[in-house]
Design a protein around this motif. Structure first.
Motif, mmCIF file in Angstrom:
data_model
loop_
_atom_site.group_PDB
_atom_site.id
_atom_site.type_symbol
_atom_site.label_atom_id
_atom_site.label_comp_id
_atom_site.label_asym_id
_atom_site.label_seq_id
_atom_site.Cartn_x
_atom_site.Cartn_y
_atom_site.Cartn_z
ATOM 1 N N GLU A 132 20.908 4.173 14.291
ATOM 2 C CA GLU A 132 19.496 3.781 14.113
ATOM 3 C C GLU A 132 19.046 4.072 12.686
ATOM 4 O O GLU A 132 18.284 3.306 12.100
ATOM 5 N N ASP A 160 7.053 -2.281 13.640
ATOM 6 C CA ASP A 160 7.732 -2.623 14.896
ATOM 7 C C ASP A 160 8.952 -1.737 15.122
ATOM 8 O O ASP A 160 9.187 -1.250 16.229
ATOM 9 N N ASP A 163 7.684 1.831 15.896
ATOM 10 C CA ASP A 163 7.127 1.883 17.250
ATOM 11 C C ASP A 163 8.225 1.875 18.307
ATOM 12 O O ASP A 163 8.156 2.612 19.293
ATOM 13 N N ARG A 164 9.262 1.046 18.099
ATOM 14 C CA ARG A 164 10.368 0.983 19.064
ATOM 15 C C ARG A 164 11.087 2.331 19.141
ATOM 16 O O ARG A 164 11.349 2.845 20.231
ATOM 17 N N MET A 167 9.035 4.937 20.956
ATOM 18 C CA MET A 167 9.046 4.794 22.416
ATOM 19 C C MET A 167 10.281 5.458 23.013
ATOM 20 O O MET A 167 10.226 5.995 24.117
ATOM 21 N N GLN A 175 2.464 4.463 23.025
ATOM 22 C CA GLN A 175 2.452 4.113 21.595
ATOM 23 C C GLN A 175 1.272 3.275 21.222
ATOM 24 O O GLN A 175 0.758 2.464 21.772
#
Length: 175
Positions: A132, A160, A163-164, A167, A175
């Protein structure tokens, strides 16, 4: 112009953070700070980043910080962004013209449990998930090319991905 520069990871970034942390703690000995944490991409080993040391101050009360920190940090060369639309935090920059040639440090100030404080989970997650971290590094390089002179668009375009990851890193928090 405030051009976005992505530099390869510098192994001195953690030490640069520690030096500035100690300088700040000495100057703010009379102000209650719960913690000062190395924050953002320069805190992630191996991560390319804008060569700006991000620090997160955790303070017991944001209103008290807003009353005291702008003057105190000004003496250390930090400019306060009084018009920050995000009212749950304070933001300071060191090194911007006319005081310097380019940004060298950011200070983000928030209370325990705030959304910004929760973002430490992002740093922790990338630190322990190299695949990641590499995906984030690729994204940052691409967005720096696309939005090289637009800091807000660069930051927004990363949202994005962030945020992913948030989560996954904090499934207990919406979120």
């Amino acid at each position: 112009m405030d051009e976005i520069e992505i530099a390869e990871h510098n192994p001195d970034w953690p030490a640069a953070f520690q030096r500035e942390r100690e300088r700040i703690l000495s100057a703010l000995a009379d102000f209650p700070i719960i913690d000062i944490v190395h924050f953002g991409s320069t805190a992630i080993k191996g991560m390319p980043a804008k060569p700006i040391i991000d620090m997160l101050f955790i303070v017991p009360d944001l209103n008290s910080a807003k009353a005291a920190l702008p003057a105190k940090l000004d003496r250390l060369g930090y400019d306060y962004w009084a018009d920050n639309p995000k009212t749950d935090r304070l933001f300071f920059v060191r090194g911007m013209p006319p005081r310097g040639e380019k940004r060298t440090h950011h200070i983000h100030v928030s209370e325990p449990g705030s959304d910004l404080h929760g973002r430490l989970a992002f740093v922790d997650y990338l630190y322990t998930h190299p695949e990641e971290a590499e995906a984030y590094a690729r994204l940052k390089r691409k967005l720096a090319e696309t939005y090289g002179n637009d800091r807000e668009a660069y930051t927004q375009a990363k949202s994005d991905f962030i945020d992913r990851v948030m989560m996954i890193a904090r499934p207990d928090k919406p979120q």
